[in-house]
Write an enzyme that holds these catalytic residues in place. Structure first.
Site, short mmCIF file in Angstrom:
data_model
loop_
_atom_site.label_atom_id
_atom_site.label_comp_id
_atom_site.label_asym_id
_atom_site.label_seq_id
_atom_site.Cartn_x
_atom_site.Cartn_y
_atom_site.Cartn_z
N HIS A 205 -22.31 18.86 34.36
CA HIS A 205 -23.26 19.13 35.68
C HIS A 205 -22.83 20.21 36.47
O HIS A 205 -23.77 20.55 37.23
CB HIS A 205 -23.83 17.87 36.28
CG HIS A 205 -22.53 17.29 37.37
ND1 HIS A 205 -21.57 16.60 36.85
CD2 HIS A 205 -22.48 17.53 38.70
CE1 HIS A 205 -20.74 16.10 37.94
NE2 HIS A 205 -21.41 16.98 38.88
C1 UD1 Z 1 -24.39 17.43 43.49
C2 UD1 Z 1 -23.31 17.89 44.08
C3 UD1 Z 1 -22.35 17.94 43.19
C4 UD1 Z 1 -22.00 16.56 42.71
C5 UD1 Z 1 -23.18 16.00 42.05
C6 UD1 Z 1 -22.95 14.69 41.48
C7 UD1 Z 1 -23.73 19.41 46.06
C8 UD1 Z 1 -23.51 21.17 46.49
N1 UD1 Z 1 -23.45 19.33 44.84
O1 UD1 Z 1 -24.70 18.27 42.57
O2 UD1 Z 1 -20.76 18.03 44.06
O3 UD1 Z 1 -20.81 16.33 41.83
O4 UD1 Z 1 -24.36 16.01 42.85
O5 UD1 Z 1 -24.01 14.20 40.60
O6 UD1 Z 1 -23.82 18.77 46.82
N2 UD1 Z 1 -32.22 16.19 40.85
C9 UD1 Z 1 -33.12 15.01 40.05
N3 UD1 Z 1 -32.97 13.85 40.58
C10 UD1 Z 1 -32.28 13.58 41.43
C11 UD1 Z 1 -31.12 14.32 42.18
C12 UD1 Z 1 -31.29 15.70 41.37
O7 UD1 Z 1 -33.88 15.55 39.57
O8 UD1 Z 1 -32.00 12.42 41.88
C13 UD1 Z 1 -32.16 17.53 40.01
C14 UD1 Z 1 -33.11 18.45 40.86
O9 UD1 Z 1 -33.82 19.25 40.06
C15 UD1 Z 1 -32.09 19.30 41.67
C16 UD1 Z 1 -31.02 19.26 40.79
O10 UD1 Z 1 -30.97 18.09 39.90
O11 UD1 Z 1 -32.50 20.48 42.04
C17 UD1 Z 1 -29.40 19.48 41.47
O12 UD1 Z 1 -29.47 18.35 42.38
P1 UD1 Z 1 -28.47 18.68 43.74
O13 UD1 Z 1 -28.12 17.54 44.62
O14 UD1 Z 1 -28.81 19.83 44.40
O15 UD1 Z 1 -27.02 18.93 43.04
P2 UD1 Z 1 -26.22 18.33 41.89
O16 UD1 Z 1 -26.10 19.36 40.68
O17 UD1 Z 1 -26.76 17.07 41.79
N1 UDP Z 2 -21.55 7.94 36.49
C1 UDP Z 2 -22.30 6.88 36.08
N2 UDP Z 2 -23.50 7.01 35.09
C2 UDP Z 2 -23.43 8.27 34.57
C3 UDP Z 2 -22.35 9.30 34.65
C4 UDP Z 2 -21.42 9.06 35.84
O1 UDP Z 2 -22.51 5.77 36.65
O2 UDP Z 2 -24.41 8.38 33.80
C5 UDP Z 2 -20.50 7.61 37.47
C6 UDP Z 2 -19.06 7.91 37.19
O3 UDP Z 2 -18.44 6.61 36.59
C7 UDP Z 2 -18.30 8.15 38.50
C8 UDP Z 2 -19.41 8.87 39.41
O4 UDP Z 2 -20.85 8.40 38.43
O5 UDP Z 2 -18.11 7.10 39.22
C9 UDP Z 2 -19.27 10.51 39.17
O6 UDP Z 2 -20.49 11.33 39.73
P1 UDP Z 2 -20.67 12.62 39.01
O7 UDP Z 2 -20.13 12.93 37.97
O8 UDP Z 2 -22.14 12.65 39.18
O9 UDP Z 2 -20.08 13.38 40.33
P2 UDP Z 2 -18.73 14.19 40.81
O10 UDP Z 2 -17.67 12.99 40.71
O11 UDP Z 2 -18.47 15.37 39.81
O12 UDP Z 2 -18.93 14.74 42.19
#
Ligand code: UD1
Ligand code: UDP
Length: 364
Positions: A205
């Protein structure tokens, strides 16, 4: 002592869960939970509250998705009146997401001390949005709680006052240890028809991987080869699903008969998937830590990590995004070259207790 705790995105939930539990055991602590709504899908948020037993947030700012500037600004605008009304002794933020820095800035500008859980981590890659969030949050925090030794070293090198730095261990591992037994009862392997078969888990991601079509295409080249040898299960993050669609890579994924794309799964199912996997391919931060404790080999599809202890003592290898390098590392793991590693210091399931002790000392 009143503490206002912030969550916004999925990985914040595993970090806050053991803290909310710990606060509830201490009569001197009143804990309020605020959800910014940065993540809002059922399987990116609510499901984790239920599975991890996190109390309902008292307040949800419902900011949703937007560009970095708009999302961070919305978090700040909607958090300020909440903070003015709540008047806590400190604001506690976790991790490195936009909710962390957005609420952090609001707190310090209103004169409320900021506490950062998972302080000091550095990838030294300022193109990574999280690196900016980490640097800024640490610069304005009064209590810096470090999960691994590199965090302490980084803060010292940056000249942070020693009295602010506390090495407390990793709260994500508290959550993993508490839920391991329950995860064993998950039926996810049967549901995905993986029972009795070797498989690897894949997650992706990071914007640097999935928003860039050339990098993503190279990763797909490697995955095409790997899935012919070992089944891959890929709980795909919503950002990644959107980018695959945008770049027109859907047909390439569909053609990989042994790669199974599924919706993001709940914590217990994911922990079961990780525990039984032959190996894990990921660009996640938290998953590098979880595989380390589980002793499952992890190939990190990035050029760097802010969690070097997972490489030094754990099972993690940083393999970058070049398909040849990924395949080479994959081949070695398949030959049995990866060790089981060991748990880093203070990744013992007791980090939340140490954090609450620090907070009671400083603000009690
Ligand atoms: C965010 C965090 C990242 C973290 C990740 C965990 C920032 C800058 N980034 O990235 O550090 O590793 O979360 O998962 O804060 N979306 C949905 N549904 C949701 C949430 C997001 O559809 O519930 C989609 C939307 O299209 C959105 C995109 O995901 O634009 C990105 O979401 P966003 O929270 O901006 O950043 P992440 O890539 O999720
Ligand atoms: N995780 C989960 N389901 C998924 C993918 C990840 O429960 O389908 C959990 C994973 O075990 C960990 C956390 O989500 O506890 C990590 O989140 P993510 O990879 O979104 O974010 P990051 O750690 O990179 O910020």
């Amino acid at each position: 002592m009143k503490l206002l705790n912030i969550v916004g995105a999925r990985p914040n939930l595993m970090k806050i869960a053991p803290l909310m539990d710990e606060y509830a055991r201490r009569p001197g602590i009143e804990a309020v939970l605020v959800h910014t709504g940065q993540h809002y899908d059922e399987n990116m948020s609510d499901l984790f509250f239920r599975q991890l037993g996190i109390p309902e947030p008292q307040i949800n700012l419902e900011v949703g998705s937007a560009s970095h500037a708009v999302q961070t600004a919305e978090i700040m605008k909607s958090f300020e009146p909440v903070l003015l009304e709540q008047r806590p002794d400190a604001v506690v933020v976790v991790g490195d997401v936009n909710s962390t820095i957005g609420c952090g800035i609001v707190a310090v500008k209103l004169g409320v001390p900021l506490v950062h859980v998972e302080a000091g981590l550095r990838s030294f890659d300022r193109e990574m949005p999280e690196e900016i969030n980490r640097l800024l949050t640490d610069a304005i925090s009064e209590v810096l709680l470090c999960s691994e030794p590199s965090g302490v070293e980084n803060l010292r090198r940056e000249g942070v006052d020693e009295a602010k730095i506390h090495f407390v261990g990793n709260v994500m591992i508290d959550t993993l240890m508490r839920h391991r037994a329950a995860a064993e009862s998950s039926r996810v392997l049967e549901q995905l028809e993986l029972g009795g078969r070797g498989y690897a888990v894949l997650t992706l991601h990071r914007p640097s991987n999935v928003d860039d079509p050339d990098i993503l295409s190279g990763l797909l080249d490697a995955l095409e080869r790997i899935q012919k040898d070992l089944a891959l299960v890929f709980p795909a993050h919503p950002r990644t699903v959107a980018q695959i669609e945008r770049h027109g890579f859907g047909p390439r994924l569909e053609a990989m008969t042994e790669l199974r794309v599924v919706e993001p799964v709940g914590y217990l199912d994911f922990l079961k998937l990780l525990s039984d996997a032959r190996l894990v391919l990921t660009d996640s931060g938290g998953i590098q830590e979880e595989t380390t404790v589980l002793g499952v080999p992890c190939l990190t599809l990035r050029e760097n990590t802010e969690r070097p202890v997972t490489v030094e003592v754990g099972t993690n290898q940083i393999v970058g995004t070049d398909p040849r390098r990924i395949l080479e590392a994959y081949g070695k793991v398949r030959e049995g070259a990866a060790g089981r590693g060991e748990a880093p210091p203070l990744w013992d399931g007791q980090a939340a207790g140490r954090i609450a002790d620090v907070l009671e000392r400083v603000y009690g």
